[in-house]
Write a protein that holds these residues in place. Structure first.
Motif, PDB file in Angstrom:
ATOM      1  N   ALA A  13       0.760  -1.173  -0.084  1.00 40.97           N
ATOM      2  CA  ALA A  13       0.145  -0.013  -0.071  1.00 40.97           C
ATOM      3  C   ALA A  13       0.764   1.514  -0.055  1.00 40.97           C
ATOM      4  O   ALA A  13       0.565   2.287  -0.414  1.00 40.97           O
ATOM      5  CB  ALA A  13      -1.080   0.131   1.014  1.00 40.97           C
ATOM      6  N   GLY A  14       2.017   1.124   0.625  1.00 45.13           N
ATOM      7  CA  GLY A  14       2.946   2.260   0.551  1.00 45.13           C
ATOM      8  C   GLY A  14       2.755   3.464   1.595  1.00 45.13           C
ATOM      9  O   GLY A  14       3.501   4.390   1.429  1.00 45.13           O
ATOM     10  N   GLN A  15       2.107   3.228   2.532  1.00 47.61           N
ATOM     11  CA  GLN A  15       1.359   4.184   3.548  1.00 47.61           C
ATOM     12  C   GLN A  15       2.886   4.515   4.267  1.00 47.61           C
ATOM     13  O   GLN A  15       2.909   5.585   4.761  1.00 47.61           O
ATOM     14  CB  GLN A  15       0.288   3.777   4.406  1.00 47.61           C
ATOM     15  N   CYS A  16       3.557   3.469   4.663  1.00 46.74           N
ATOM     16  CA  CYS A  16       4.753   3.736   5.491  1.00 46.74           C
ATOM     17  C   CYS A  16       5.750   4.665   4.745  1.00 46.74           C
ATOM     18  O   CYS A  16       6.357   5.654   5.275  1.00 46.74           O
ATOM     19  CB  CYS A  16       5.413   2.281   5.782  1.00 46.74           C
ATOM     20  N   VAL A  17       5.960   4.335   3.387  1.00 45.70           N
ATOM     21  CA  VAL A  17       7.147   5.280   2.631  1.00 45.70           C
ATOM     22  C   VAL A  17       6.543   6.663   2.207  1.00 45.70           C
ATOM     23  O   VAL A  17       7.311   7.655   2.738  1.00 45.70           O
ATOM     24  CB  VAL A  17       6.995   4.621   1.291  1.00 45.70           C
ATOM     25  N   LEU A  18       4.950   6.864   2.419  1.00 43.99           N
ATOM     26  CA  LEU A  18       4.478   8.050   2.344  1.00 43.99           C
ATOM     27  C   LEU A  18       4.680   8.903   3.495  1.00 43.99           C
ATOM     28  O   LEU A  18       4.908  10.165   3.584  1.00 43.99           O
ATOM     29  CB  LEU A  18       2.977   8.089   1.756  1.00 43.99           C
ATOM     30  N   THR A  19       4.449   8.322   4.607  1.00 45.09           N
ATOM     31  CA  THR A  19       4.415   8.783   5.903  1.00 45.09           C
ATOM     32  C   THR A  19       5.844   9.174   6.666  1.00 45.09           C
ATOM     33  O   THR A  19       6.233   9.950   7.280  1.00 45.09           O
ATOM     34  CB  THR A  19       3.622   8.060   7.045  1.00 45.09           C
ATOM     35  N   ALA A  20       6.719   7.903   6.455  1.00 46.26           N
ATOM     36  CA  ALA A  20       8.269   8.111   6.903  1.00 46.26           C
ATOM     37  C   ALA A  20       9.166   7.786   5.893  1.00 46.26           C
ATOM     38  O   ALA A  20       9.827   6.648   6.043  1.00 46.26           O
ATOM     39  CB  ALA A  20       8.159   7.318   8.166  1.00 46.26           C
ATOM     40  N   PRO A  21       9.735   8.362   4.908  1.00 42.22           N
ATOM     41  CA  PRO A  21      10.182   8.070   3.779  1.00 42.22           C
ATOM     42  C   PRO A  21      11.819   7.732   4.077  1.00 42.22           C
ATOM     43  O   PRO A  21      12.546   7.205   3.393  1.00 42.22           O
ATOM     44  CB  PRO A  21      10.183   9.197   2.632  1.00 42.22           C
ATOM     45  N   GLN A  22      12.303   8.546   5.436  1.00 39.01           N
ATOM     46  CA  GLN A  22      13.596   8.394   5.680  1.00 39.01           C
ATOM     47  C   GLN A  22      13.579   7.117   6.325  1.00 39.01           C
ATOM     48  O   GLN A  22      14.864   6.656   6.754  1.00 39.01           O
ATOM     49  CB  GLN A  22      13.756   9.412   6.696  1.00 39.01           C
ATOM     50  N   VAL A  23      12.832   6.283   6.624  1.00 35.00           N
ATOM     51  CA  VAL A  23      12.874   5.003   7.581  1.00 35.00           C
ATOM     52  C   VAL A  23      12.084   3.878   6.469  1.00 35.00           C
ATOM     53  O   VAL A  23      13.099   2.719   6.726  1.00 35.00           O
ATOM     54  CB  VAL A  23      11.769   4.951   8.805  1.00 35.00           C
ATOM     55  N   VAL A  47       7.220   7.004  12.498  1.00 44.76           N
ATOM     56  CA  VAL A  47       7.152   5.903  12.647  1.00 44.76           C
ATOM     57  C   VAL A  47       5.985   5.180  13.088  1.00 44.76           C
ATOM     58  O   VAL A  47       5.224   4.300  12.502  1.00 44.76           O
ATOM     59  CB  VAL A  47       8.444   5.251  12.991  1.00 44.76           C
ATOM     60  N   ARG A  48       5.457   5.747  14.119  1.00 38.21           N
ATOM     61  CA  ARG A  48       4.230   5.364  14.867  1.00 38.21           C
ATOM     62  C   ARG A  48       2.983   5.205  13.910  1.00 38.21           C
ATOM     63  O   ARG A  48       2.150   4.594  13.973  1.00 38.21           O
ATOM     64  CB  ARG A  48       4.287   5.997  16.176  1.00 38.21           C
ATOM     65  N   LEU A  49       3.062   6.708  13.163  1.00 39.41           N
ATOM     66  CA  LEU A  49       1.731   6.794  12.204  1.00 39.41           C
ATOM     67  C   LEU A  49       1.914   5.728  11.172  1.00 39.41           C
ATOM     68  O   LEU A  49       0.912   5.270  10.828  1.00 39.41           O
ATOM     69  CB  LEU A  49       1.762   8.176  11.939  1.00 39.41           C
ATOM     70  N   ALA A  50       3.132   5.558  10.551  1.00 36.11           N
ATOM     71  CA  ALA A  50       3.244   4.914   9.440  1.00 36.11           C
ATOM     72  C   ALA A  50       2.706   3.105  10.005  1.00 36.11           C
ATOM     73  O   ALA A  50       1.997   2.657   9.286  1.00 36.11           O
ATOM     74  CB  ALA A  50       4.670   4.792   8.977  1.00 36.11           C
ATOM     75  N   ALA A  51       2.964   2.900  11.227  1.00 36.95           N
ATOM     76  CA  ALA A  51       2.772   1.580  11.754  1.00 36.95           C
ATOM     77  C   ALA A  51       1.153   1.526  11.827  1.00 36.95           C
ATOM     78  O   ALA A  51       0.567   0.602  11.410  1.00 36.95           O
ATOM     79  CB  ALA A  51       3.398   1.181  12.987  1.00 36.95           C
ATOM     80  N   GLY A  52       0.522   2.719  12.449  1.00 33.74           N
ATOM     81  CA  GLY A  52      -0.727   2.652  12.342  1.00 33.74           C
ATOM     82  C   GLY A  52      -1.536   2.661  11.365  1.00 33.74           C
ATOM     83  O   GLY A  52      -2.810   1.950  11.012  1.00 33.74           O
ATOM     84  N   LEU A  53      -1.140   3.189  10.356  1.00 33.91           N
ATOM     85  CA  LEU A  53      -1.719   3.519   8.823  1.00 33.91           C
ATOM     86  C   LEU A  53      -1.462   2.151   8.043  1.00 33.91           C
ATOM     87  O   LEU A  53      -2.628   1.784   7.169  1.00 33.91           O
ATOM     88  CB  LEU A  53      -1.221   4.616   8.266  1.00 33.91           C
ATOM     89  N   CYS A  54      -0.459   1.200   8.287  1.00 34.83           N
ATOM     90  CA  CYS A  54      -0.468   0.049   7.609  1.00 34.83           C
ATOM     91  C   CYS A  54      -1.742  -0.720   7.497  1.00 34.83           C
ATOM     92  O   CYS A  54      -1.838  -1.484   8.559  1.00 34.83           O
ATOM     93  CB  CYS A  54       0.751  -0.647   8.143  1.00 34.83           C
ATOM     94  N   PRO A  55      -2.223  -0.928   6.379  1.00 34.85           N
ATOM     95  CA  PRO A  55      -3.412  -2.008   6.328  1.00 34.85           C
ATOM     96  C   PRO A  55      -3.451  -3.423   6.663  1.00 34.85           C
ATOM     97  O   PRO A  55      -4.020  -3.945   7.107  1.00 34.85           O
ATOM     98  CB  PRO A  55      -3.771  -1.573   4.817  1.00 34.85           C
ATOM     99  N   SER A  56      -1.687  -3.794   6.533  1.00 35.89           N
ATOM    100  CA  SER A  56      -1.763  -5.264   6.797  1.00 35.89           C
ATOM    101  C   SER A  56      -0.997  -5.363   8.074  1.00 35.89           C
ATOM    102  O   SER A  56      -0.766  -6.654   8.269  1.00 35.89           O
ATOM    103  CB  SER A  56      -1.056  -5.863   5.433  1.00 35.89           C
ATOM    104  N   ARG A  57      -0.715  -4.586   8.899  1.00 34.54           N
ATOM    105  CA  ARG A  57       0.013  -4.516  10.018  1.00 34.54           C
ATOM    106  C   ARG A  57       1.286  -5.199   9.642  1.00 34.54           C
ATOM    107  O   ARG A  57       1.795  -6.016  10.606  1.00 34.54           O
ATOM    108  CB  ARG A  57      -0.647  -5.434  11.024  1.00 34.54           C
ATOM    109  N   ALA A  58       2.146  -4.600   8.672  1.00 34.61           N
ATOM    110  CA  ALA A  58       3.343  -5.425   8.416  1.00 34.61           C
ATOM    111  C   ALA A  58       4.492  -4.740   9.101  1.00 34.61           C
ATOM    112  O   ALA A  58       5.546  -5.051   9.057  1.00 34.61           O
ATOM    113  CB  ALA A  58       3.667  -5.338   6.685  1.00 34.61           C
ATOM    114  N   VAL A  59       4.380  -3.274   9.761  1.00 34.19           N
ATOM    115  CA  VAL A  59       5.141  -2.516  10.467  1.00 34.19           C
ATOM    116  C   VAL A  59       4.800  -2.582  11.925  1.00 34.19           C
ATOM    117  O   VAL A  59       3.534  -2.263  12.482  1.00 34.19           O
ATOM    118  CB  VAL A  59       5.114  -1.263   9.957  1.00 34.19           C
TER     119      VAL A  59
END
Length: 64
Positions: A13-23, A47-59
């Motif tokens: 989904a790429g939510q992690c990359v959009l939210t925390a591209p440095q991580v 990073v906390r927000l990216a983990a919360g946004l991940c639809p598959s809970r992969a983070v």
């Protein structure tokens, strides 16, 4: 804080990359790639927000 990712659960989904591209990044298949397993204080909220946004809970955020 320590971060782990599970490419087996990732749906690209790429939510992690959009939210925390440095991580986070995505590989050629669109799956999560971890750039910083132990992000600095400046990245923690993103990073906390990216983990919360991940639809598959992969983070997963581990509070050490």
């Amino acid at each position: 804080m320590r971060i782990t990712t599970d490419t087996g659960r990732c749906v690209g989904a790429g939510q992690c990359v959009l939210t925390a591209p440095q991580v986070f990044d995505q590989d050629d298949d669109g799956l999560v790639t971890l750039l910083l397993a132990e992000p600095g204080a400046g990245e923690e909220s993103a990073v906390r927000l990216a983990a919360g946004l991940c639809p598959s809970r992969a983070v997963t955020v581990h509070e050490d």
